[in-house]
Design a protein around this motif. Structure first.
Motif, PDB file in Angstrom:
ATOM      1  N   UNK A 107      77.883  36.862  12.305  1.00 30.43           N
ATOM      2  CA  UNK A 107      79.005  36.778  11.368  1.00 30.43           C
ATOM      3  C   UNK A 107      80.194  37.599  11.898  1.00 30.43           C
ATOM      4  N   UNK A 108      79.907  38.726  12.518  1.00 27.64           N
ATOM      5  CA  UNK A 108      80.985  39.484  13.158  1.00 27.64           C
ATOM      6  C   UNK A 108      81.612  38.639  14.267  1.00 27.64           C
ATOM      7  N   UNK A 109      80.785  37.900  15.003  1.00 27.17           N
ATOM      8  CA  UNK A 109      81.313  37.053  16.081  1.00 27.17           C
ATOM      9  C   UNK A 109      82.341  36.062  15.555  1.00 27.17           C
ATOM     10  N   UNK A 110      82.022  35.383  14.463  1.00 27.64           N
ATOM     11  CA  UNK A 110      82.975  34.432  13.879  1.00 27.64           C
ATOM     12  C   UNK A 110      84.236  35.153  13.421  1.00 27.64           C
ATOM     13  N   UNK A 111      84.055  36.313  12.808  1.00 24.88           N
ATOM     14  CA  UNK A 111      85.204  37.082  12.332  1.00 24.88           C
ATOM     15  C   UNK A 111      86.115  37.467  13.496  1.00 24.88           C
ATOM     16  N   UNK A 112      85.536  37.992  14.550  1.00 19.61           N
ATOM     17  CA  UNK A 112      86.348  38.478  15.667  1.00 19.61           C
ATOM     18  C   UNK A 112      87.049  37.320  16.380  1.00 19.61           C
ATOM     19  N   UNK A 113      86.315  36.254  16.672  1.00 19.16           N
ATOM     20  CA  UNK A 113      86.910  35.136  17.406  1.00 19.16           C
ATOM     21  C   UNK A 113      88.004  34.460  16.585  1.00 19.16           C
ATOM     22  N   UNK A 150      83.139  24.162  16.479  1.00 20.19           N
ATOM     23  CA  UNK A 150      82.001  25.079  16.502  1.00 20.19           C
ATOM     24  C   UNK A 150      80.769  24.489  17.166  1.00 20.19           C
ATOM     25  N   UNK A 151      80.866  23.254  17.672  1.00 15.98           N
ATOM     26  CA  UNK A 151      79.706  22.591  18.267  1.00 15.98           C
ATOM     27  C   UNK A 151      79.173  23.384  19.453  1.00 15.98           C
ATOM     28  N   UNK A 152      77.872  23.261  19.667  1.00 14.90           N
ATOM     29  CA  UNK A 152      77.212  23.883  20.825  1.00 14.90           C
ATOM     30  C   UNK A 152      77.436  25.391  20.864  1.00 14.90           C
ATOM     31  N   UNK A 153      77.476  26.013  19.686  1.00 12.09           N
ATOM     32  CA  UNK A 153      77.626  27.475  19.575  1.00 12.09           C
ATOM     33  C   UNK A 153      78.867  27.979  20.308  1.00 12.09           C
ATOM     34  N   UNK A 154      79.973  27.236  20.216  1.00 11.17           N
ATOM     35  CA  UNK A 154      81.184  27.578  20.964  1.00 11.17           C
ATOM     36  C   UNK A 154      81.705  28.961  20.603  1.00 11.17           C
ATOM     37  N   UNK A 155      81.686  29.292  19.307  1.00 11.37           N
ATOM     38  CA  UNK A 155      82.204  30.594  18.883  1.00 11.37           C
ATOM     39  C   UNK A 155      81.326  31.720  19.421  1.00 11.37           C
ATOM     40  N   UNK A 156      80.018  31.557  19.304  1.00  9.79           N
ATOM     41  CA  UNK A 156      79.114  32.605  19.781  1.00  9.79           C
ATOM     42  C   UNK A 156      79.208  32.763  21.298  1.00  9.79           C
ATOM     43  N   UNK A 157      79.379  31.668  22.008  1.00  9.33           N
ATOM     44  CA  UNK A 157      79.503  31.747  23.465  1.00  9.33           C
ATOM     45  C   UNK A 157      80.805  32.440  23.860  1.00  9.33           C
ATOM     46  N   UNK A 158      81.872  32.138  23.146  1.00 10.39           N
ATOM     47  CA  UNK A 158      83.132  32.806  23.454  1.00 10.39           C
ATOM     48  C   UNK A 158      83.048  34.295  23.142  1.00 10.39           C
ATOM     49  N   UNK A 159      82.411  34.635  22.022  1.00  9.38           N
ATOM     50  CA  UNK A 159      82.235  36.039  21.669  1.00  9.38           C
ATOM     51  C   UNK A 159      81.416  36.753  22.737  1.00  9.38           C
ATOM     52  N   UNK A 160      80.358  36.120  23.205  1.00 11.42           N
ATOM     53  CA  UNK A 160      79.523  36.720  24.247  1.00 11.42           C
ATOM     54  C   UNK A 160      80.317  36.906  25.531  1.00 11.42           C
ATOM     55  N   UNK A 161      81.174  35.935  25.863  1.00  6.42           N
ATOM     56  CA  UNK A 161      81.992  36.048  27.072  1.00  6.42           C
ATOM     57  C   UNK A 161      82.933  37.239  26.977  1.00  6.42           C
ATOM     58  N   UNK A 162      83.592  37.378  25.832  1.00  9.28           N
ATOM     59  CA  UNK A 162      84.537  38.480  25.641  1.00  9.28           C
ATOM     60  C   UNK A 162      83.809  39.819  25.656  1.00  9.28           C
TER      61      UNK A 162
END
Length: 255
Positions: A198-204, A119-131
């Motif tokens: 929180x939705x981002x973490x759930x979806x990813x 999860x470092x460097x907001x990896x989950x949020x960045x992946x969610x934003x990419x998708x």
């Protein structure tokens, strides 16, 4: 993203194998696929973002018969954006990430270290934003985020892929609910960020777990993932996917 996928997939497999906790309030038989990996997300929904007082309007999904088309929204695009979007506070993102890691790892130091790397460097949020961006959505728009959560849950539960027309129908339906529910429109910037991230973490994480189950070729594991996805949505939003059908106008109750 490859490194995050590898690390998170490994974490999920470890959690699946050891059945560390009950997932998102579902019963233990349905929880084995992910355990702690998503438990904190569900609790957070119940505490704030998806509580009955805030998302009671979402429970209207499926109540009406299909209409000729989505109801017109009496707002200009800029007004819609202002009502549903948020500006991210990095400190709040860090608090959410730390909470996720803490609740998912518990006293397991090795798992905590894996999650911190994943999860470092907001990896989950960045992946969610990419998708989201690749699909024409905004990760900073809570209605878009909710639409994707519902789409992901339906696809996981049904084992199907939503068509472009169905995806558009979900988006329009959720947009109408958000704009037509005063409490949702009145959410603060912090509440929108809390809901969205929180939705981002759930979806990813949910997508990774689903994909890992499908790759495993284990029918029992795939069934657990599908049932857990439905149980999660029912427990925390009040939407029973087993009673809904997806159409080009969104979700409606099965006849």
């Amino acid at each position: 993203m490859r490194d995050m996928t590898r690390i998170v997939s490994t974490v999920l497999l470890v959690v699946m194998a050891t059945c560390l906790a009950v997932c998102l309030g579902a019963d233990a038989a349905l929880a084995q696929w992910s355990g702690r990996a998503t438990a904190s997300i569900g609790r957070s929904y119940g505490n704030l973002a998806l509580s009955q007082s805030i998302l009671s309007g979402t429970r209207r999904l499926g109540d009406a018969a299909p209409s000729p088309g989505p109801a017109p929204v009496p707002l200009k695009p800029a007004q819609i954006t202002a009502a549903l979007s948020y500006a991210a506070d990095p400190q709040h993102s860090e608090r959410i990430r730390a909470e996720m890691i803490r609740n998912m790892s518990g006293s397991d130091a090795a798992l905590r270290a894996e999650l911190e790397r994943a999860f470092a460097d907001d990896a989950v949020l960045k992946e969610f934003d990419r998708v989201m961006s690749a699909s024409g959505y905004s990760s900073r728009n809570v209605a878009d985020d909710m639409a994707v959560l519902l789409q992901m849950t339906w696809e996981t539960y049904s084992g199907s892929t939503a068509s472009k027309a169905q995806i558009k129908g979900i988006r329009q339906q959720v947009l109408g609910i958000f704009l037509g529910t005063p409490r949702l429109r009145a959410m603060t910037n912090a509440e929108r960020q809390d809901m969205a991230e929180r939705i981002a973490y759930h979806v990813v994480l949910g997508t990774l777990a689903r994909d890992e189950a499908l790759r495993s070729g284990d029918p029992a594991r795939v069934t657990q993932v599908r049932q857990s996805a439905a149980a999660t949505l029912l427990a925390h939003i009040g939407i029973d996917m087993s009673q809904l059908r997806l159409t080009e106008r969104g979700f409606f109750k099965k006849l």
